[in-house]
Design a protein around this motif. Structure first.
Motif, PDB file in Angstrom:
ATOM      1  N   VAL A 172     -17.516  65.706 -72.927  1.00  0.00           N
ATOM      2  CA  VAL A 172     -16.344  65.054 -72.323  1.00  0.00           C
ATOM      3  C   VAL A 172     -16.417  65.231 -70.814  1.00  0.00           C
ATOM      4  N   SER A 173     -16.548  64.128 -70.075  1.00  0.00           N
ATOM      5  CA  SER A 173     -16.715  64.177 -68.625  1.00  0.00           C
ATOM      6  C   SER A 173     -15.611  63.371 -67.942  1.00  0.00           C
ATOM      7  N   PRO A 174     -14.821  63.980 -67.060  1.00  0.00           N
ATOM      8  CA  PRO A 174     -13.829  63.230 -66.289  1.00  0.00           C
ATOM      9  C   PRO A 174     -14.492  62.471 -65.137  1.00  0.00           C
ATOM     10  N   TYR A 175     -13.801  61.459 -64.638  1.00  0.00           N
ATOM     11  CA  TYR A 175     -14.326  60.736 -63.482  1.00  0.00           C
ATOM     12  C   TYR A 175     -13.177  60.130 -62.680  1.00  0.00           C
ATOM     13  N   ILE A 176     -13.463  59.798 -61.428  1.00  0.00           N
ATOM     14  CA  ILE A 176     -12.535  59.087 -60.564  1.00  0.00           C
ATOM     15  C   ILE A 176     -13.204  57.804 -60.110  1.00  0.00           C
ATOM     16  N   LEU A 177     -12.394  56.842 -59.676  1.00  0.00           N
ATOM     17  CA  LEU A 177     -12.952  55.558 -59.259  1.00  0.00           C
ATOM     18  C   LEU A 177     -12.124  54.960 -58.136  1.00  0.00           C
ATOM     19  N   GLY A 178     -12.720  54.051 -57.411  1.00  0.00           N
ATOM     20  CA  GLY A 178     -12.035  53.311 -56.365  1.00  0.00           C
ATOM     21  C   GLY A 178     -12.792  52.034 -56.075  1.00  0.00           C
ATOM     22  N   GLY A 179     -12.061  50.987 -55.699  1.00  0.00           N
ATOM     23  CA  GLY A 179     -12.729  49.726 -55.398  1.00  0.00           C
ATOM     24  C   GLY A 179     -11.757  48.639 -55.006  1.00  0.00           C
ATOM     25  N   PHE A 180     -12.223  47.396 -55.087  1.00  0.00           N
ATOM     26  CA  PHE A 180     -11.405  46.243 -54.697  1.00  0.00           C
ATOM     27  C   PHE A 180     -11.789  45.052 -55.569  1.00  0.00           C
ATOM     28  N   GLY A 181     -10.944  44.015 -55.534  1.00  0.00           N
ATOM     29  CA  GLY A 181     -11.228  42.839 -56.347  1.00  0.00           C
ATOM     30  C   GLY A 181     -10.372  41.654 -55.968  1.00  0.00           C
ATOM     31  N   TYR A 182     -10.353  40.657 -56.868  1.00  0.00           N
ATOM     32  CA  TYR A 182      -9.613  39.419 -56.619  1.00  0.00           C
ATOM     33  C   TYR A 182      -8.913  38.987 -57.897  1.00  0.00           C
ATOM     34  N   GLU A 183      -7.637  38.557 -57.763  1.00  0.00           N
ATOM     35  CA  GLU A 183      -6.849  38.041 -58.882  1.00  0.00           C
ATOM     36  C   GLU A 183      -6.707  36.529 -58.770  1.00  0.00           C
TER      37      GLU A 183
END
Length: 307
Positions: free
Chosen positions: A101-112
Motif C-alpha cells: 500500500v503506497s500513498p501518493y500526491i499529485l498536481g496538474g492542470f487541464g481543460y473542461e
C-alpha cells in the motif's frame, strides 16, 4: 459526496499486504467516481457521476507523469442537461513503503469542455491537486483511490473522488552512469572465503528494521572488521517462504542494507562491505513451522581474505 469519500477511505483501510511492489514502467487506469460542485453560485452542492481513463508513465522510481480524461452528464434543472469532458495532465509523487500500500500526491492542470453552458458552467482551464493510495493487489493489477480538488480559472471549485483499476506494463529500471576505464592496472587477487558469520539479528514478518537489542552484536562484528583490514564481507539477507519471489528478493536486500548501515555507522569503510539478497532461496530451517520461518528471516556476513 460524504458517502463517496467514505467508501474510498474505508476501501483503503481494509486493504491488506500484498506480494508485489509498484515499480511498473507504464499503466492504464479506468476509473469511476463522483464530482461534487462546491462553489458555483447557482449549481452548488450537487454531485455528478464521472467516468474516466488515465495513462501514466514512470519517469523515476517514485514519480509518474499521467494524462487523463473524464466524462460526466450534468442535470442542471428544468430537464436541462449537458455533457462534461475533462482533459488533464498530472505529476504524481509516490511514497515507497515496504508493504504493497503506497500513498501518493499529485498536481496538474487541464481543460473542461461543456456541450452546453449554463449556471456559470463554462469551458475553461483548471488546476488541481490531490492525494491517493495505490494497492498492488497483483503484479498486473493495482487498485487506486484518490481525492482531488479542482479549481477552474473562472472561479468554480469541485471535489472529485475516484476509484480506479490500474493495469501496469513493463518494469522501471534505473539507469546508472557508465565509467570508462582508461588505465589498465594489475588485477587484484581473488578474495578467498574465510568464514560465514550468522548474526543473531532476527526480523519480524515483513520487516527490515533492526531491533536495538542487536546493536551490541553488530558493534562487535564492526570491531572485528576494523582489526582485520585485510578482510572484506558480503552482507547477505534472507527471508522465509511467505510471499512471492520478487517481493522476498527485495525484502532480503533491504534487511542486508539495514545491517550494513549499522556496521558502517560503527566506523567500517562502506567500500569493504557489499550487500546481497538471496530471498527465500537459502533456508536454514523448516519453513512449514513458525520457529523455522523466524530462523530463516536472518542476515549473514560472508567474510573474505583479500591478501
Amino acid at each position: 459526496m460524504n458517502k463517496l469519500c467514505g467508501v474510498s477511505i474505508v476501501a483503503c483501510s481494509l486493504l491488506g499486504r500484498s506480494l508485489f511492489a509498484a515499480d511498473n514502467l507504464v499503466e492504464i487506469t479506468p476509473q469511476i467516481g463522483g464530482s461534487y460542485h462546491i462553489s458555483n453560485d447557482r449549481y452548488k452542492n450537487n454531485m455528478d457521476l464521472v467516468y474516466g481513463l488515465k495513462f501514466a508513465n514512470r519517469v523515476s522510481k517514485e514519480v509518474l507523469v499521467e494524462v487523463g480524461y473524464e466524462y460526466s452528464n450534468i442535470d442542471y434543472a428544468h430537464n436541462i442537461s449537458a455533457s462534461q469532458n475533462r482533459y488533464y495532465l498530472n505529476l504524481v509523487k509516490e511514497f515507497y513503503t515496504e508493504s504493497s500500500v503506497s500513498p501518493y500526491i499529485l498536481g496538474g492542470f487541464g481543460y473542461e469542455d461543456f456541450s452546453k453552458n449554463f449556471y456559470n458552467m463554462d469551458d475553461d482551464m483548471f488546476g488541481q491537486y490531490g492525494v491517493g493510495i495505490r494497492w498492488a493487489i497483483a503484479s498486473n493489477f493495482h487498485l487506486k483511490t484518490e481525492l482531488r480538488h479542482l479549481m477552474s480559472f473562472d472561479g468554480r471549485s469541485d471535489i472529485v473522488a475516484t476509484l480506479g483499476f490500474s493495469i501496469p506494463f513493463g518494469k522501471y529500471v534505473e539507469e546508472y552512469e557508465v565509467v570508462e576505464i582508461t588505465e589498465v592496472q594489475e588485477a587484484p587477487k581473488e578474495p578467498v572465503l574465510s568464514h560465514i558469520h550468522t548474526f543473531k539479528v532476527q526480523f519480524p514478518f515483513d520487516s527490515a528494521v533492526v531491533n536495538p537489542k542487536y546493536y551490541s552484536e553488530i558493534k562487535d562484528f564492526a570491531l572485528y572488521m576494523q582489526e582485520n583490514k585485510d578482510k572484506t564481507a558480503i552482507i547477505s539477507g534472507h527471508t522465509d517462504s511467505v510471499g512471492s519471489d520478487e517481493y522476498n528478493q527485495r525484502l532480503s536486500e533491504n534487511r542486508a542494507k539495514a545491517v550494513k548501515e549499522k556496521i558502517v555507522q560503527e566506523g567500517v569503510e562502506s567500500s569493504r562491505l557489499q550487500v546481497k539478497g538471496y530471498g527465500e532461496s537459502r533456508p536454514i530451517s523448516d519453513n512449514s513451522t513458525a520457529h523455522g520461518r523466524m530462523e530463516n528471516r536472518r542476515v549473514e556476513a560472508e567474510v573474505y581474505n583479500v591478501k
